[in-house]
Scaffold this motif. Sequence first.
Motif, PDB file in Angstrom:
ATOM      1  N   UNK A   1       0.819  -1.214   0.000  1.00  0.00           N
ATOM      2  CA  UNK A   1       0.000   0.000   0.000  1.00  0.00           C
ATOM      3  C   UNK A   1       0.855   1.267   0.000  1.00  0.00           C
ATOM      4  N   UNK A   2       1.858   1.301   0.833  1.00  0.00           N
ATOM      5  CA  UNK A   2       2.719   2.479   0.929  1.00  0.00           C
ATOM      6  C   UNK A   2       3.429   2.743  -0.404  1.00  0.00           C
TER       7      UNK A   2
ATOM      8  N   UNK B   1       2.502 -10.140   3.019  1.00  0.00           N
ATOM      9  CA  UNK B   1       3.737  -9.688   2.370  1.00  0.00           C
ATOM     10  C   UNK B   1       4.634  -9.076   3.436  1.00  0.00           C
ATOM     11  N   UNK B   2       5.894  -9.387   3.360  1.00  0.00           N
ATOM     12  CA  UNK B   2       6.877  -8.905   4.337  1.00  0.00           C
ATOM     13  C   UNK B   2       7.710  -7.808   3.688  1.00  0.00           C
ATOM     14  N   UNK B   3       7.878  -6.690   4.396  1.00  0.00           N
ATOM     15  CA  UNK B   3       8.661  -5.577   3.869  1.00  0.00           C
ATOM     16  C   UNK B   3       9.766  -5.152   4.823  1.00  0.00           C
TER      17      UNK B   3
ATOM     18  N   UNK C   1      12.880  -3.723   3.418  1.00  0.00           N
ATOM     19  CA  UNK C   1      12.688  -2.612   2.490  1.00  0.00           C
ATOM     20  C   UNK C   1      11.712  -2.982   1.390  1.00  0.00           C
ATOM     21  N   UNK C   2      11.108  -1.968   0.786  1.00  0.00           N
ATOM     22  CA  UNK C   2      10.053  -2.221  -0.200  1.00  0.00           C
ATOM     23  C   UNK C   2      10.566  -2.918  -1.453  1.00  0.00           C
ATOM     24  N   UNK C   3      11.832  -2.716  -1.811  1.00  0.00           N
ATOM     25  CA  UNK C   3      12.364  -3.393  -2.998  1.00  0.00           C
ATOM     26  C   UNK C   3      12.619  -4.872  -2.728  1.00  0.00           C
ATOM     27  N   UNK C   4      12.570  -5.281  -1.476  1.00  0.00           N
ATOM     28  CA  UNK C   4      12.787  -6.683  -1.123  1.00  0.00           C
ATOM     29  C   UNK C   4      11.516  -7.324  -0.570  1.00  0.00           C
ATOM     30  N   UNK C   5      10.366  -6.702  -0.809  1.00  0.00           N
ATOM     31  CA  UNK C   5       9.100  -7.252  -0.327  1.00  0.00           C
ATOM     32  C   UNK C   5       8.876  -8.632  -0.924  1.00  0.00           C
TER      33      UNK C   5
ATOM     34  N   UNK D   1       2.707 -10.888   7.853  1.00  0.00           N
ATOM     35  CA  UNK D   1       3.023  -9.602   7.248  1.00  0.00           C
ATOM     36  C   UNK D   1       1.765  -8.809   6.943  1.00  0.00           C
ATOM     37  N   UNK D   2       1.927  -7.754   6.174  1.00  0.00           N
ATOM     38  CA  UNK D   2       0.802  -6.942   5.716  1.00  0.00           C
ATOM     39  C   UNK D   2      -0.058  -7.790   4.785  1.00  0.00           C
ATOM     40  N   UNK D   3      -1.371  -7.740   4.963  1.00  0.00           N
ATOM     41  CA  UNK D   3      -2.279  -8.479   4.091  1.00  0.00           C
ATOM     42  C   UNK D   3      -2.473  -7.710   2.790  1.00  0.00           C
ATOM     43  N   UNK D   4      -2.302  -8.408   1.673  1.00  0.00           N
ATOM     44  CA  UNK D   4      -2.442  -7.773   0.364  1.00  0.00           C
ATOM     45  C   UNK D   4      -3.344  -8.610  -0.525  1.00  0.00           C
ATOM     46  N   UNK D   5      -3.934  -7.952  -1.499  1.00  0.00           N
ATOM     47  CA  UNK D   5      -4.732  -8.632  -2.523  1.00  0.00           C
ATOM     48  C   UNK D   5      -3.783  -9.380  -3.456  1.00  0.00           C
TER      49      UNK D   5
END
Length: 178
Positions: A81-82, A116-118, A121-125, A132-136
């Motif tokens: 999301x971020x 998803x785990x961040x 960092x976001x480039x290594x999600x 982790x953060x729940x994502x679609x």
Amino acid sequence: AERDGLLFVLPTDDPTLGKLFVAREKHKERVVLMRALERLEETGIRPVRTTFLDVGANVGTTVVAALQAGFESVVACEPVARSARLLRATLALNGVEERVRVVQAAVAGRDGTASIETKQGSRKARLVPGGGEQVRVASLDRLAADGVFDPAEIGFVLMDVEGYRGRSTDLLAVRLRD
């Protein structure tokens, strides 16, 4: 951050993104994309520069590179999301938001949700089992069926999906047109 006349909105707490904008570094995404397009043309494959599909778009460094390379439009898939918010801000700052469709989803061989785990960092999600953060999650087949993009209009697919490369063979096969 500014890179080659473009503006990018970056998180200040992500060590993996800062190195992309060190003065001595070239715009790696643009260099790699242009090299890939040149290699394809050398082998007789001429990608039609209609829609560029960026799976794992992050904050948009490859998205703007694709537009600079002459693609008419981009479908940018980004599950975090971020990062998706920063991507939209980058597109607006550069006046290209009308040419990019941002899809806030991870792309996988099935539809649903995932963690998803961040933390690196976001480039290594990366998608992880729980925690982790729940994502679609959506398959490319689902996105095409929902009208997000027309497979016949895809000229190039870039997949930058940490930890999922080995499982991406079940994704929609996209043919390059003459």
